[in-house]
Structures are given as structure tokens and as C-alpha cells.
Scaffold this motif. Sequence first.
Motif, PDB file in Angstrom:
ATOM      1  N   ARG A  21       0.829  -1.207   0.000  1.00 45.92           N
ATOM      2  CA  ARG A  21       0.000   0.000   0.000  1.00 45.92           C
ATOM      3  C   ARG A  21       0.862   1.256   0.000  1.00 45.92           C
ATOM      4  NH1 ARG A  21      -3.779  -0.776   4.907  1.00 45.92           N
ATOM      5  NH2 ARG A  21      -4.989   0.979   4.120  1.00 45.92           N
ATOM      6  N   ASP A  22       1.992   1.184   0.718  1.00 44.57           N
ATOM      7  CA  ASP A  22       2.909   2.334   0.697  1.00 44.57           C
ATOM      8  C   ASP A  22       3.397   2.600  -0.718  1.00 44.57           C
ATOM      9  OD1 ASP A  22       2.587   2.595   3.352  1.00 44.57           O
ATOM     10  OD2 ASP A  22       4.465   1.589   3.908  1.00 44.57           O
ATOM     11  N   ALA A  23       3.524   1.515  -1.504  1.00 50.38           N
ATOM     12  CA  ALA A  23       4.008   1.678  -2.873  1.00 50.38           C
ATOM     13  C   ALA A  23       2.869   2.037  -3.833  1.00 50.38           C
ATOM     14  CB  ALA A  23       4.691   0.394  -3.343  1.00 50.38           C
ATOM     15  N   GLY A  24       1.674   2.285  -3.283  1.00 49.55           N
ATOM     16  CA  GLY A  24       0.576   2.744  -4.131  1.00 49.55           C
ATOM     17  C   GLY A  24      -0.344   1.663  -4.640  1.00 49.55           C
ATOM     18  N   VAL A  25      -0.182   0.436  -4.134  1.00 47.94           N
ATOM     19  CA  VAL A  25      -1.051  -0.646  -4.570  1.00 47.94           C
ATOM     20  C   VAL A  25      -2.283  -0.675  -3.665  1.00 47.94           C
ATOM     21  CG1 VAL A  25      -1.234  -3.140  -4.893  1.00 47.94           C
ATOM     22  CG2 VAL A  25       0.931  -1.982  -5.338  1.00 47.94           C
ATOM     23  N   LYS A  26      -3.461  -0.761  -4.267  1.00 48.47           N
ATOM     24  CA  LYS A  26      -4.681  -0.883  -3.463  1.00 48.47           C
ATOM     25  C   LYS A  26      -4.833  -2.334  -3.026  1.00 48.47           C
ATOM     26  CE  LYS A  26      -5.727   3.366  -4.289  1.00 48.47           C
ATOM     27  NZ  LYS A  26      -5.451   4.344  -3.219  1.00 48.47           N
ATOM     28  N   VAL A  27      -5.258  -2.542  -1.790  1.00 48.89           N
ATOM     29  CA  VAL A  27      -5.367  -3.902  -1.287  1.00 48.89           C
ATOM     30  C   VAL A  27      -6.810  -4.224  -0.893  1.00 48.89           C
ATOM     31  CG1 VAL A  27      -4.682  -5.499   0.532  1.00 48.89           C
ATOM     32  CG2 VAL A  27      -2.987  -3.993  -0.496  1.00 48.89           C
ATOM     33  N   VAL A  28      -7.355  -5.265  -1.516  1.00 51.26           N
ATOM     34  CA  VAL A  28      -8.686  -5.749  -1.178  1.00 51.26           C
ATOM     35  C   VAL A  28      -8.534  -7.179  -0.698  1.00 51.26           C
ATOM     36  CG1 VAL A  28     -11.021  -6.124  -2.020  1.00 51.26           C
ATOM     37  CG2 VAL A  28      -9.578  -4.412  -3.108  1.00 51.26           C
ATOM     38  N   THR A  29      -9.106  -7.484   0.465  1.00 50.76           N
ATOM     39  CA  THR A  29      -9.119  -8.888   0.871  1.00 50.76           C
ATOM     40  C   THR A  29     -10.501  -9.439   0.559  1.00 50.76           C
ATOM     41  OG1 THR A  29      -9.741  -8.236   3.105  1.00 50.76           O
ATOM     42  CG2 THR A  29      -7.413  -8.650   2.691  1.00 50.76           C
ATOM     43  N   PHE A  30     -10.548 -10.712   0.266  1.00 50.14           N
ATOM     44  CA  PHE A  30     -11.845 -11.360   0.057  1.00 50.14           C
ATOM     45  C   PHE A  30     -11.797 -12.736   0.679  1.00 50.14           C
ATOM     46  CE2 PHE A  30     -10.959 -14.479  -3.359  1.00 50.14           C
ATOM     47  CZ  PHE A  30      -9.669 -14.087  -3.696  1.00 50.14           C
ATOM     48  N   ASP A  31     -12.970 -13.267   0.992  1.00 49.79           N
ATOM     49  CA  ASP A  31     -13.098 -14.605   1.562  1.00 49.79           C
ATOM     50  C   ASP A  31     -12.546 -14.707   2.985  1.00 49.79           C
ATOM     51  OD1 ASP A  31     -13.713 -17.485   1.352  1.00 49.79           O
ATOM     52  OD2 ASP A  31     -11.547 -17.634   1.599  1.00 49.79           O
ATOM     53  N   SER A  32     -11.270 -14.411   3.196  1.00 45.91           N
ATOM     54  CA  SER A  32     -10.694 -14.483   4.530  1.00 45.91           C
ATOM     55  C   SER A  32      -9.907 -13.199   4.775  1.00 45.91           C
ATOM     56  CB  SER A  32      -9.795 -15.711   4.632  1.00 45.91           C
ATOM     57  OG  SER A  32      -9.198 -15.768   5.895  1.00 45.91           O
ATOM     58  N   ASP A  33     -10.248 -12.505   5.877  1.00 45.48           N
ATOM     59  CA  ASP A  33      -9.753 -11.145   6.082  1.00 45.48           C
ATOM     60  C   ASP A  33      -8.411 -11.122   6.813  1.00 45.48           C
ATOM     61  OD1 ASP A  33      -9.775  -8.444   5.965  1.00 45.48           O
ATOM     62  OD2 ASP A  33     -11.271  -8.142   7.528  1.00 45.48           O
ATOM     63  N   THR A  34      -7.721  -9.983   6.710  1.00 46.54           N
ATOM     64  CA  THR A  34      -6.576  -9.706   7.570  1.00 46.54           C
ATOM     65  C   THR A  34      -7.045  -8.731   8.637  1.00 46.54           C
ATOM     66  OG1 THR A  34      -5.963  -7.817   6.260  1.00 46.54           O
ATOM     67  CG2 THR A  34      -4.933  -9.895   5.677  1.00 46.54           C
ATOM     68  N   ASN A  35      -6.126  -8.285   9.482  1.00 44.09           N
ATOM     69  CA  ASN A  35      -6.483  -7.208  10.401  1.00 44.09           C
ATOM     70  C   ASN A  35      -6.905  -6.004   9.566  1.00 44.09           C
ATOM     71  OD1 ASN A  35      -5.588  -9.001  12.252  1.00 44.09           O
ATOM     72  ND2 ASN A  35      -3.660  -7.963  12.674  1.00 44.09           N
ATOM     73  N   PRO A  36      -7.935  -5.261  10.032  1.00 49.80           N
ATOM     74  CA  PRO A  36      -8.511  -4.181   9.210  1.00 49.80           C
ATOM     75  C   PRO A  36      -7.493  -3.106   8.810  1.00 49.80           C
ATOM     76  CG  PRO A  36      -9.924  -4.647  11.089  1.00 49.80           C
ATOM     77  CD  PRO A  36      -8.684  -5.461  11.283  1.00 49.80           C
ATOM     78  N   ASP A  37      -6.424  -2.917   9.594  1.00 54.34           N
ATOM     79  CA  ASP A  37      -5.500  -1.838   9.250  1.00 54.34           C
ATOM     80  C   ASP A  37      -4.484  -2.242   8.174  1.00 54.34           C
ATOM     81  OD1 ASP A  37      -4.340  -3.616  10.899  1.00 54.34           O
ATOM     82  OD2 ASP A  37      -3.288  -2.160  12.150  1.00 54.34           O
ATOM     83  N   CYS A  38      -4.620  -3.418   7.601  1.00 53.63           N
ATOM     84  CA  CYS A  38      -3.666  -3.833   6.574  1.00 53.63           C
ATOM     85  C   CYS A  38      -4.274  -3.835   5.183  1.00 53.63           C
ATOM     86  CB  CYS A  38      -3.139  -5.231   6.835  1.00 53.63           C
ATOM     87  SG  CYS A  38      -2.823  -5.577   8.526  1.00 53.63           S
ATOM     88  N   ARG A  39      -5.539  -3.430   5.073  1.00 54.75           N
ATOM     89  CA  ARG A  39      -6.154  -3.486   3.736  1.00 54.75           C
ATOM     90  C   ARG A  39      -7.113  -2.315   3.591  1.00 54.75           C
ATOM     91  NH1 ARG A  39     -11.212  -3.702   6.022  1.00 54.75           N
ATOM     92  NH2 ARG A  39     -11.520  -5.520   7.356  1.00 54.75           N
ATOM     93  N   ASP A  40      -7.485  -2.061   2.342  1.00 47.99           N
ATOM     94  CA  ASP A  40      -8.411  -0.965   2.096  1.00 47.99           C
ATOM     95  C   ASP A  40      -9.853  -1.437   2.253  1.00 47.99           C
ATOM     96  OD1 ASP A  40      -6.501   1.132   1.295  1.00 47.99           O
ATOM     97  OD2 ASP A  40      -6.020  -0.279  -0.303  1.00 47.99           O
ATOM     98  N   LEU A  41     -10.126  -2.635   1.751  1.00 46.95           N
ATOM     99  CA  LEU A  41     -11.492  -3.144   1.780  1.00 46.95           C
ATOM    100  C   LEU A  41     -11.471  -4.639   2.054  1.00 46.95           C
ATOM    101  CD1 LEU A  41     -13.487  -1.793  -1.310  1.00 46.95           C
ATOM    102  CD2 LEU A  41     -13.882  -1.255   1.086  1.00 46.95           C
ATOM    103  N   PHE A  42     -12.531  -5.131   2.671  1.00 49.32           N
ATOM    104  CA  PHE A  42     -12.721  -6.575   2.779  1.00 49.32           C
ATOM    105  C   PHE A  42     -14.072  -6.924   2.161  1.00 49.32           C
ATOM    106  CE2 PHE A  42     -14.451 -10.129   5.592  1.00 49.32           C
ATOM    107  CZ  PHE A  42     -13.885 -11.122   4.803  1.00 49.32           C
ATOM    108  N   ILE A  43     -14.057  -7.805   1.177  1.00 54.60           N
ATOM    109  CA  ILE A  43     -15.306  -8.242   0.566  1.00 54.60           C
ATOM    110  C   ILE A  43     -15.754  -9.493   1.304  1.00 54.60           C
ATOM    111  CG2 ILE A  43     -16.485  -8.823  -1.573  1.00 54.60           C
ATOM    112  CD1 ILE A  43     -15.085  -6.111  -1.605  1.00 54.60           C
TER     113      ILE A  43
END
Lengths: 345, 351, 341
Positions: free
Chosen positions: A122-144
Motif C-alpha cells: 500500500r505504501d508503494a501505491g497498490v490498493k489492497v482488497v481482501t476477500f473470503d478471509s480477512d486480515t487485520n482491518p489496518d492492513c487493507r483498504d477493503l474486505f469483501i
Amino acid sequence: MSYKKHRAGALTALAVSVALLATGCAVDSGTGGTEGGGEGGGDLSITFVPKNLGNPYFDTSSDGAQEAIDEFEGTFAEVGPAEASPDAQVSYINTATQQGVGALAVSANDPQAICDALNEARDAGVKVVTFDSDTNPDCRDLFINQADAEGIAKVQVDLIAEQIGGAGEIAILSASANATNQNAWIERMEEYLASDYPDITLVETVYGDDDDQTSFDKTAALLQTHPNLKGIISPTTVGIAAAARYLSTSAFKGTVALTGLGTPNQMREFVEDGTVTAFALWNPADLGYLTAYAAKALIEGEITGEEGDTFSAGKLGDYEVGADGVVLLGDPFVFDAENIGDFDF
Amino acid sequence: MTATTTDTATVRTYRDFDRPLWQRILLTREMAIIALLVIVTIVASLTVRGFGQPITLTFLLLDVMPILLIALPMTLVIITGEIDLSVASMAGLASVLTGVLTQAGLPFEVAAIVAILVGAIGGAVNGFLVPVVGLPSLAVTIGPLALSRGLAVGLLGTTAVTDFPEFWTDLAKARVGNTNIPVVLFLFLVLLVVFTVLLHFTPFGRGIYSIGLSSEAARFSGVRVERTKFILFVLTGTVSALAGIYYTLRYGSARGDNATGLELQVIAAVLLGGVSIFGGRGAIHGVIAGVLLIGVLASALRLANVTSDVINIITGVLLVLSVVASSFLAWLRKRRRSPGRTPRVEASTAG
Amino acid sequence: MTAPTIERSDVTKRLRAVSAVREFGILLALLLVILAATIANPNFLFSADGWRDLLLTPSILVLLAVGQAIVIITRNVDLSVGSVLGLSAYLTGRLFIDLQGIPTLAVFLIVIVFGAVLGLVNGALVAFAKVPSLVITLGTLYAYRGINVLWAGGDRVNASDLPRDFLALGTGQVLFIPILTIIALVVLIVAGWVMKNSRAGREFYAIGSDPDAAELYGLRVTRRLLVAFVLSGALAGLAGVLYAARYGTVSSQAGSGWELDAVGAAVIGGVAIFGGSGTVWGAAIGAGLLLTINRALPILGIPDFWQRAVVGALIIGAIVLDRVLALRQRRKLLEAREDES
């Protein structure tokens, strides 16, 4: 003097041939890389990192994602480890960071272990979406979220309760013991069982590691360890198929109920032969589809992942981001002998 | 594992010393691997998008660090003609122990030290069983391979411990200033100096080579064979545990299956780097080049969206190729020399 | 003239006795495990499924263990069996899917030959390149597995892709004995007889006891090594077909990690890892012990995560025990010789 030259020659030949072999691979991959990457940053190249490759559930979700990405003319890529472990996922996440893809869609094998790698992306500008199984909320932009934990737990407990007549011993055959989603569901199932079905006792939870053979053997062990078992819930597609296969050839067929989360194609045979009455699942293809559209909305700056953001997801309609950056796909769907013929995934 | 194959062992002969210095330095297995590494790196930088950027170096070094660390003592062990298959399991056990003890309330530092001690003890068990009891190391270390992994999986099941002090997890990934050089590289450099000096510049190191060439001859010339092997196995266990702790911090999670299969990569890298599986031959710079070669290939392939399994195929094939090639070269040399030619200085090898 | 004959038969008797004691011990351990588990839960033995699983579960590993035992007896090791099994199991599925209506027997033959070819690759590399089998098969372990994943990709063979008759093989029984167990027993009996009585079988032992002496004596070591690896590959291929029949679902990871169980089974069953001694019977009992422990642990209330630790401890114990027995044996034989003279 001549043999010295021979020796040197042999060595050089070896070196060159190995080099050719290796560079051959590298060159091949070079072309692959250019295709996969697309041009420029902020583009619609989306890389999917499932828990593991060769899992029909993720194959289906990737099909959905591919369909969505084709619709908005982005670039789809799918990479991942052969076995579901977080450390292997980290390497692929790092790689996506290096490639500078537009967005990463990850199903996390561990909520914490891949966090730093995701934040680096994310620091490098990549958007992060988790799906199916989540990470901690502060490591991704969205969880589907495929379905909220309450809904999933409720539908499975209701199904098993109906099938065993509301009383008796049941067991759970899960995936791995630290799969975020599995544990959340099991916790909710326990709560729901305690509040609504006091006559049902959960005697054991075993882990088949989403491995077919392990799940199969675990089912066998469960049935032996607990002779009074009346039902099994397996909230994982690999587990329920393995358990069904064991039950269908054993003396317990028809006497021990089985339900859980499974795909119609895997379960068709066992619904038809009466081993399984009904099971539940959302449509993984829709999950992948929605994930891809969410990633697109993030890349294009349409949403930032704040609560209340809305975006449109092609054929699925409009979605709103809930608390903690979670987007909910919908309620799980119950498959039974009546409707299973209508599905093919 | 030993007697069938000793006849083809690469043995240093006087021949090696009757060539000009430049040839002796440049025309070696080690230099061939280094050249290959350079070529592959250049080709990858030119053809694989994203490989040429500096961040690649960081990720590459972080990724191969456990292999680099374990490869150091493993090189010494293999040069004595032994092998240690239990390194990856030991790393996994150290990872799990660190996690379990930290979770139980011990400070992380104490947990890490306990884990390293357990690594040393595990190495000592190998070191006792192999040379002292006189069992082949392949056989002996398959036992600890299963046992350590079993303990690791048994202790944690399939759960994970992820709560580690941020200071340490950050340190494992930190870079020096604004450069792309990871801090952990210095840990490796320290160990590198220690092991290079130990192997190449001490009597102990000469002893390691002579054991690999002939255990009996080494014993008669005063090398304490059992003690040397014992020390090497303890070192391997210790460094494996250290690598396991690094692994834990790097991924921020202690799991029973951490570092599974790492032993293959370590052994492949060591053999690729020119160390003879029969013992007696090899050098540290070749091994490092071997590790980096595997790392660069893996990194370039991943950047090109090639799955991990192709990387496994390549590692496996490189491993087989590197051992078969040295046997093949030895056979070729022997054949070239024998027919109708007066043998030159054939003092130490009888063919 | 009589003295040497007596001496030799003495030696043989003693060697026989040692290996018999060794195998009997493992058999006893197996029976104890079954007894303990049955006391904890009578269903372990006295239910139709319990009885079936007791026989069925080890059957596939028995095949691998027999192949592994032959290879280890020649003082080699084959670590690639798990990958060969996986690749063979996937090939089985593909054959049924791609060639609709192919006779089951043809599938068996094709896959067994396929496994034998993979074994031949191992054997050729070991025998001709004179490289330790450990390194070669460690390499092919990863290479074969990689080929499997490359081939299968995300695909997997599902139970519904396989003919019902074929799947029935995996779970069916004849006279209360699962068909898989019968197949394993037949292989075991044939291999046991060949290893004990045939010239070829004894040569495996001779090569393993002292490869140099075997070579000097004029045994065709290279050819025997090839045969050993081909047998191990073919048995892994057969195990692959049976794996597909029993589990119905084959992914690209089928059989991963089984090599350790196979080596473990052989070593625990008294096949000395430094070659030259042990029997395929012992290896088969070892396979039974390993997997029965696996199933018994949860019944005895121990989380089955500890199974691998138990296996590891057993392997180390078996290796040390073999060593101690071998040393004591040697001492006794030396004493016996001195007494004679």
C-alpha cells in the motif's frame, strides 16, 4: 597440456549450457511479465492471490473476477502458493509490489503474518482488497465479505438442527485452526447453538486443513470416537466433500447428517444418493466478481474504503461499504435436491 | 550411502597445482556459478519488468536470508561428507518454541535464547548419533527431521502465534538508512566472516577438508574426527534455530509448518555452489553464489507471474544437474586421460 | 568339512532370529496399539467401519513401504515416492476423463508402467551417474511434484469423474476384507517370497551389505539398482491408482509428504537404513503401525498433531536399536568364530 583445455572446455560448456537453460526460462518469463504488468502505474491490472492454487472454490472466484475485469478491460493475473501457508503468500505480495500492479486481491492465510507485506504494497501505491478471509482491518483498504458470520453460522446450524431433529451430538470438521473466517463462524455457531438449540451438543471440532485426504481420515476418526454422533457440520468446501464421500460408503450413510458449505458440482453426487440433504454457500464467482469491481473503484479513486462509500459492481448492482471497510456480498444460499440441477460451479 | 560412491569422489590431486595461478583461480566450479549468477541477473534485469529496481534487492535478500544462514554450517557439514536433513524442521521448532514461550509470558529475548539453545541441543543429538554412535547421517537426520517437525506441529497444532514485539519484527525487515540493504544482512555478514575464517584459515577448517577426503587418513594425521563433526552438527542446529527465529520475525507468525521444505533449497544451493556431496571439496563463496542464483531465479520467475511450482522444478533439476554434472565431468576427465597417454603426475588418485 | 557348514548355518540362524525378533516386536507394538484403542473405544475394532478402516488405511502405504524396503535393502533410498504417487494418481484420473470408457485394467497397466518409468529415471541417475540416491530423489521429489502442479494446474479430479466400478474398488470388500488390502497382501506375499528365495532377491541383500564386494563378486550391481528403483516406482504407480480409487478426489498435492511415512515404515519395520538387512514383511507391519497410531491417538485422547513427533521418535529409536543389535550381533559372531578356531 591439451587435457587442461579439455577440462576448462568441459567446465565452460557446462556453465554455458546451464546458463542457457536458466536464461531461457528468464527470457520466457520476461515476455510473460510484460503482458501481465500492463503499462504505467495506477492502471487496472489486478492480481489475485488466493489461499492456494488448485482449489475449486478459488478457481470459481477467479473466473468471476476474470469476467468482471474483462468487462472493464483491466488486466487479470492470478498467482499463489500450492499449499495454503502465509509465508508463501508474502513472496507473491512482495512481487506484486515490485510489479507495481494497480490492486491486489488477497484471501489471507493468516490475519497477521501477511500484514506487513500488504502495508508495504500500500505504501508503494497498490490498493489492497481482501476477500473470503480477512486480515487485520489496518492492513487493507477493503474486505469483501461473502456473507456475515452470523448469517453463515445460522444457516448451517439451522440446517443441521432440522436434519437431526433438534437434539443430539454434532461435530464440526473445519479447515485449518487459524483460518480467520472458519474460527469466526465456529464461534458464532457455538453461541447460536447455546442460545437457540440447547439440546444439541457440539462434541468436537476437528481440522482437515482443507486437505482432501486429511479431511477424509478425520471424518472416519470422528465417527469412531463419537458413536452417538448425529450430525457433522463442515464449513469448508474441501471438508464437506471429503466427509460426504466417507459417509456415502460407510454404515453411517443416512443416519449421520452432514451439512456445511460446499459447491454444487462437488456435492451433486451425494445429494442425489441421499448422503446429504441440503448444504449452503454463496456464489464464489459473484464474490470474485464483486472483489474485482471493488478493486477497480479503489484504483480509480471512486471510493477510498470509508464507511458509506458506494460503488457499482456491474451485473450485481450497487454496493455500500460498511463499518471497518467491509462490503457484504449477501445472504448464503441453500442448495438441496430440488435446486441443485440449476447450478454449475 | 557412502561406500558405493567413494570411488568417484572428487579428489584434489597434484594436477590442480601445476597450472598457472590465474587458471586455478578462474577455472573453478565456484567461478562458473558466479559467472552464471552474473549472467542470469543481467538477463533478468533486461527482460523481466520490475526486476531492475532497487527494491528487488531488499526482497531478494530478505527471502533468501534463512537459506543463506543455514547454508553456512551446512557447507562445512557436507564438506566432511555428512549431511543434515533436519535443518528445516529445527528452524520450524525454534519458530514454534519462540512463539509458545512468548505467548506464555516470557520476554521475547528469553524465548529466542531458549529456542537457540534447543537448536544447539538438537544439533548435539545429531552430532552424538552420527559420529559417536557411528550411524550414517542421512539415516540419523531423517529421524530428527520428523521429530522436530512433529514437536513443532504438536505444540501449536494448526494455530499460529502472531504477537511479537514490534521492535524485533521491524528490525527483521528494517533497512539501513535510505538504502535497500536490509539490516539483517549484517547478522549474516558476521556469521559469514566467522565461518569463512573457520573453514579457510584455521587448522580446524583444514581438518574439515581432510575428514571429507578420508576420515581414516584424517584420524591418523591427528584430526579429531568425532569432535569436529560434533561441533559442526551443534553449529548447524544453532544456526538453524537462529534462522527459524528470523523466519518468525520476518513473517510475524510462529507456525508449526514454518520453513517446511527449506532443507531442499539449502542442500540444492550448497551442492550447486560446488561443494561435493562426497565431501572434501567446496568453498563458501561458491555456496553464496549458489544461494543467490536460486533466489534470483525464483524472484525473476515470480515477477513474471510464474507459479512457485516451476521454481520447485528448477530447484530440483538444478540440484540433480549439479551433482550429475560433477560426476559426468569426473568420468569425462578420467576417460580423456586414460587411453594411450602417459599418465602425468598420478600420485594421489589411482584412477 | 562339517565344521564350516555348521558354522554357516549357525550364523544364518542367528541372523534370522534377530530379524524375526525385530519384526515380532513391531507386530506386538501394533497389537498393543490396537488393544489400547479398542479398550478406549470398542468401535475401533468391533464395528464394521472400524474393522474396515483398520485394514484399509495402511494398504496404500504398505505398497510404498514394500518398494522402499527393497530400495533401502540395496543401501539406497527413494524420496520421490510421494511425488510419483501423486503424479500417478492424477494420471489415473486424466485417463478416465480423457479416454471415456477405458477398461480399468488398462488404466492399472498404463499407470504402473508410468510409475516404473519415473522410477527408472531415478535409478538411471543413481546407477550411472554414481550419485547418492538421497540427492537424486530429493531433486526428483520436487521436480515430479512440480510437473504434477504444472500439469494439473488448478484442476482436480473429482469422484464424479471416475467410473463407479473403479471407485468401488477403493472401498469394496470381499469376505470382510477390503479389496485394497487384498491387493496389498498379494504384492507383499510375492515381494516377500522373491526377496527371500530368489537369486535376484538375495542379490539385493548382497549389494546392500557390501556394494564393493558385490561388484567384485561379479553381481550386476547397476542392473539390480535399476530394478530396485523401477520396482519402487511401479509400486508407487500402483499406489497412485489405488489412491484415486479410495479417495476419489485427486489434487496436485496428492501424496505429498508420504515419502517420510514410507521411509519411516521401512525403518521402523526393521529394514536397516544402511542396507543389507530387513524384510518387506517388517516394512509392511511398520506401515500398519504408523497409520494405526495415527488413528488411535485421537481415540486415546491425544491430539493427532503429535503423530509426527511419535513417528520421529519411533524412527530414531528403531535406527538406534538396529545399530545396537547389529553391533552385538557382530561381537557374537566374532566370538563364535574364535570359539570355533
